[in-house]
Design an enzyme around this catalytic site. Structure first.
Site, PDB file in Angstrom:
ATOM      1  N   ASP A 154       2.498   4.925  12.284  1.00 14.33           N
ATOM      2  CA  ASP A 154       2.651   5.456  10.932  1.00 14.33           C
ATOM      3  C   ASP A 154       4.117   5.757  10.631  1.00 14.33           C
ATOM      4  OD1 ASP A 154       1.640   6.301   8.478  1.00 14.33           O
ATOM      5  OD2 ASP A 154       0.003   7.423   9.402  1.00 14.33           O
ATOM      6  N   ASP A 212      -3.156   5.101   1.025  1.00 16.75           N
ATOM      7  CA  ASP A 212      -4.481   5.275   1.639  1.00 16.75           C
ATOM      8  C   ASP A 212      -5.605   5.005   0.638  1.00 16.75           C
ATOM      9  OD1 ASP A 212      -2.919   6.083   3.709  1.00 16.75           O
ATOM     10  OD2 ASP A 212      -3.752   8.105   3.843  1.00 16.75           O
TER      11      ASP A 212
HETATM   12  C1  GLA Z   1      -1.440   8.371   6.854  1.00 19.24           C
HETATM   13  C2  GLA Z   1      -2.087   7.006   7.046  1.00 19.24           C
HETATM   14  C3  GLA Z   1      -3.584   7.167   7.182  1.00 19.24           C
HETATM   15  C4  GLA Z   1      -3.900   8.081   8.366  1.00 19.24           C
HETATM   16  C5  GLA Z   1      -3.178   9.412   8.208  1.00 19.24           C
HETATM   17  C6  GLA Z   1      -3.274  10.267   9.461  1.00 19.24           C
HETATM   18  O1  GLA Z   1      -1.836   8.945   5.651  1.00 19.24           O
HETATM   19  O2  GLA Z   1      -1.771   6.159   5.964  1.00 19.24           O
HETATM   20  O3  GLA Z   1      -4.211   5.917   7.347  1.00 19.24           O
HETATM   21  O4  GLA Z   1      -3.488   7.448   9.551  1.00 19.24           O
HETATM   22  O5  GLA Z   1      -1.785   9.236   7.928  1.00 19.24           O
HETATM   23  O6  GLA Z   1      -2.592  11.481   9.347  1.00 19.24           O
END
Ligand code: GLA
Length: 407
Positions: A154, A212
């Site tokens: 990430d 997301d």
């Molecule tokens: C980000 C990512 C998600 C998830 C969260 C975890 O938002 O885009 O897919 O992995 O972090 O904290």
């Protein structure tokens, strides 16, 4: 009712399917030749994970038929970390994972399931846990020693510029390459720095193209959070960047969540209908997206199973031509996708975005497809016609998915 044929005359694009052939591309194509398939903890469990949940999910992966259908990975997202030990080795939370990650990996591997884990290119992850910046080689070695097969990496708490992002991702990719274990590398910077231009060169096998996903069909004007249609709009345009070992990742499948409390229900994620979940499965499959479920596998109703485990739709996603579909038509009512498959077969997906049933009449030549086909409806699992065209009704938010079998 609008027919889709009238729209074609205005919207059909000039790209010919025959022009889209698998090109040799740079990147780590030894892995993820076809899009990865699995299940990820995040959207149902968030940070509230532990080894019993993961083992239960592995059991359910087998007993539900998901593993047999092709879902290979169980991926631990954020929230597993417990800091570093006195030698700076990253360790799991001892309460959530008292037996350690290696024991869990062994449990999964014994069932034929691969294991994914999560970290971040900064000191802390998105949810504030220990991450891997400046510990890339050490963490990659640790992950390899545990038997990890996939890393989602990430980009929270990291600088916004592209150069730093490329450098940090490459550093972890190089560390994984040196770790002695093949580990699929998933880049997750949400499309912010156009990773389709650089992520494969930095060693990524897939890269998120959007923010997301939320468990909803689409965003209402003025509301935050991306729904299925909002994400399709971004991901569909990026077809030319996808190929073996290098995939556009439009985030997880939300089928079966039905608005369950968790990250996917934030920002207006209210749940979708089964027709909408079926559309997501169709569109993700034809876009050669990674198929990463995130619902509770221990408790799936018949509809969710039917949607997630449609092996004919999955075969389109996993086809060895390894191409992302071209969106040939995109207007207020229709989206039509075309994906060349092996043996000169072609998959098409026809989405009715409107709020009412619509009649569609297609001449395949308007999609750049010549010759005669046998038409198989991949949701009805039956041959529905022969020849050079199809016409029929498509419900609101429904996606028809056909395999055109070359005669
Ligand atoms: C980000 C990512 C998600 C998830 C969260 C975890 O938002 O885009 O897919 O992995 O972090 O904290």
């Amino acid at each position: 009712m609008k027919t889709c044929i009238t729209i074609f005359t205005i919207w059909v694009l000039t790209i010919n399917v025959a022009e889209v052939t698998a090109q040799p591309q740079p990147g780590n194509t030894m892995q993820a030749f076809t899009p990865p398939m699995g299940w990820m903890t995040w959207n149902y469990f968030g940070e509230h994970i532990n080894e019993e949940i993961l083992k239960g999910m592995a059991d359910a992966m087998v007993s539900s038929g998901m593993l047999k259908a092709g879902y290979q990975y169980i991926m631990i997202d954020d929230g597993w970390q417990g800091g570093r030990d006195n030698k700076n080795n990253i360790i799991p939370d001892p309460v959530k994972f008292p037996s350690g990650i290696k024991a869990l990996a062994d449990y999964l591997h014994a069932k034929g399931i691969k294991i994914g884990i999560y970290s971040d290119a900064a000191p802390l992850t998105c949810a504030g846990y220990t991450a891997s910046l400046n510990f890339e080689e050490q963490d990659a070695k640790t992950f390899a020693s545990w038997g990890i097969d996939y890393l989602k990496y990430d980009y929270c708490n990291a600088p916004a510029d592209s150069i730093t992002a490329k450098t940090r991702y490459k550093k972890m990719a190089d560390a994984l390459a040196k770790s002695g274990r093949p580990i699929v590398f998933g880049i997750c910077e949400w499309g912010s720095r156009k990773p389709w231009h650089w992520a494969a060169n930095a060693g990524g096998n897939l890269w998120r193209t959007t923010g997301d996903i939320r468990d909803k069909w689409k965003t209402k004007p003025g509301k935050d959070g991306m729904g299925i249609l909002d994400i399709v709009d971004i991901n569909a345009a990026l077809y030319e960047y996808a190929g073996p070992g290098r995939w556009n990742d439009p985030d997880m499948l939300v089928a079966g969540l039905y608005g369950a409390k968790g990250p996917a229900s934030d920002l207006g994620g209210v749940g979708c209908s089964d027709i909408e979940y079926q559309s997501q499965m169709s569109l993700w499959s034809i876009m050669a997206a990674p198929l990463i479920a995130t619902n509770n596998l221990r408790d799936m109703n018949a509809e969710t199973k039917r949607i997630l485990m449609n092996e004919e739709v999955i075969a389109v996603n996993q086809d060895k031509m390894a191409l992302q579909a071209i969106r040939k038509i995109n207007n207020d009512t229709w989206e039509i996708f075309v994906k060349p498959l092996v043996n000169k077969d072609v998959a098409i997906a026809i989405l009715n975005k409107s709020e009412t049933v619509q009649h569609c009449q297609i001449d395949f030549k308007d999609l750049g497809l010549t010759g005669d086909f046998t038409i198989k409806d991949l949701w009805k699992h039956t041959i529905i016609g022969n020849g050079k065209s199809w016409d029929g009704n498509i419900g609101a938010h429904e996606t028809k998915m056909f395999r055109l079998i070359k005669k």
